[in-house]
Design an enzyme around this catalytic site. Structure first.
Site, PDB file in Angstrom:
ATOM      1  N   SER A  62       0.837  -1.193   0.000  1.00  0.00           N
ATOM      2  CA  SER A  62       0.000   0.000   0.000  1.00  0.00           C
ATOM      3  C   SER A  62       0.880   1.254   0.000  1.00  0.00           C
ATOM      4  O   SER A  62       1.644   1.466  -0.929  1.00  0.00           O
ATOM      5  CB  SER A  62      -0.959  -0.029   1.188  1.00  0.00           C
ATOM      6  OG  SER A  62      -1.939   0.973   1.076  1.00  0.00           O
ATOM      7  N   SER A  63       0.818   2.082   1.043  1.00  0.00           N
ATOM      8  CA  SER A  63       1.697   3.254   1.090  1.00  0.00           C
ATOM      9  C   SER A  63       3.161   2.841   1.018  1.00  0.00           C
ATOM     10  O   SER A  63       3.990   3.524   0.415  1.00  0.00           O
ATOM     11  CB  SER A  63       1.445   4.051   2.382  1.00  0.00           C
ATOM     12  OG  SER A  63       2.306   5.161   2.466  1.00  0.00           O
TER      13      SER A  63
END
Length: 253
Positions: A97-98
Site C-alpha cells: 500500500s503506502s
C-alpha cells in the site's frame, strides 16, 4: 515497507502501509523467518506522519539527495551496510500500500542504492507528486483512482528525480489485486508502463496460475528486470508472497 540486504550481503527495507508501523509490518509477513534461514538483513523503517503514510508526494522524497522520508530510509541502509559490512550491490526494497508507493519512489529516486523492488498494491513513482498529502482521506485521490500517463511521461518522472544519472536501474516486481477498490488496479498498469519505459523492456508473455490460481503473471523482456502479477478477486493489500519476492531478488533459487 522495508529493505533487504542479502546473504549478509543483502539488505532490504520493509515499508509498512498507511496506519501501520514498523512493528506491525515485521509481524505481518514471514520474511523474518526467511532472513534467519537465508542470512539476509531486514530493515523496518517507520513514519509517524500523515496517519503513518509515507511522503510519496513530497519534492524531497521525489528528488535524489533532497530529504524526505526517502533519504531517511537511504541513510538507514547506508548505516546498516557499514555496520555489518554488507554488499551494497544487493540491496532491495519492498512494501504494501503506502509502503508499495514508497517502494516505487525509492526505486525512482535512488536507483544507485536499490538493486530491486517489490510493490504490493502501490502506485507509480511520482503519481502523487504535488498533492497536499498521500493518505486515503486526502482530498486528492486522482492518483489512487488510476491516474494515467503515457509510458514516456511516466519514465520522465523517474529520470527527472535523478537528473544526469546513467547507472543501473532498479528491477521491479508489481503485484496488485483486481478487486482493489482503494488503490485501483489501473495503478499497477501505470506502474508497469513506467518501469517498462525506464528499464527498456516490453511485455512478452502472460502466464495464468502464477504464483497461484488467482493470479496472472506478466513477463517483460526475459522477466529478470520487470514482472507484474494481477490477482482475480484479490483486494487491498495483495498478500505478500515471500518465496516469489526472494526469488526475484536473487536470494532464493
Amino acid at each position: 515497507m522495508g529493505c533487504i540486504i542479502g546473504p549478509l550481503s543483502t539488505n532490504t527495507p520493509q515499508l509498512h502501509p498507511c496506519g501501520g508501523s514498523a512493528t506491525q509490518w515485521y509481524s505481518g509477513t514471514k520474511l523474518p523467518s526467511y532472513a534467519d534461514g537465508n542470512g539476509f538483513i531486514l530493515i523496518y523503517p517507520g513514519t509517524p506522519n500523515m496517519s503513518n503514510c509515507w511522503d510519496v508526494q513530497s519534492a524531497g522524497s521525489l528528488t535524489h539527495g533532497q530529504g524526505g522520508d526517502a533519504l531517511g530510509i537511504v541513510n538507514m541502509v547506508k548505516y546498516t551496510l557499514t555496520k555489518y559490512n554488507g554488499d551494497s550491490s544487493r540491496v532491495s526494497v519492498m512494501g504494501g500500500s503506502s509502503g508499495a508507493m514508497m517502494t516505487n519512489v525509492m526505486a525512482g529516486s535512488y536507483p544507485d542504492v536499490f538493486e530491486a523492488g517489490a510493490a504490493f498494491s502501490g502506485v507509480a513513482h511520482a503519481c502523487f507528486a504535488g498533492a497536499p498529502s498521500a493518505t486515503p482521506s486526502s482530498s486528492n485521490q486522482t492518483c489512487a483512482q488510476g491516474l494515467q500517463h503515457t509510458p514516456e511521461q511516466w519514465g520522465a518522472f523517474v529520470r527527472n528525480s535523478y537528473p544526469g544519472y546513467t547507472g543501473r536501474r532498479t528491477r521491479m516486481m508489481i503485484v496488485h489485486g483486481q478487486a482493489d477498490a482503494l488503490v485501483r488496479p489501473q495503478c499497477a498498469i501505470e506502474a508497469l508502463k513506467q518501469w517498462s519505459n525506464v528499464l527498456n523492456v516490453t511485455l512478452t508473455n502472460k502466464v495464468t496460475g502464477v504464483p497461484s490460481s488467482a493470479y496472472t503473471q506478466e513477463i517483460y523482456g526475459d522477466g529478470t528486470k520487470l514482472q507484474g502479477f494481477f490477482g482475480t478477486g484479490v483486494g487491498h493489500i495483495a498478500p505478500v508472497n515471500e518465496p516469489l519476492i526472494l526469488k526475484f531478488f536473487g536470494i532464493m533459487s
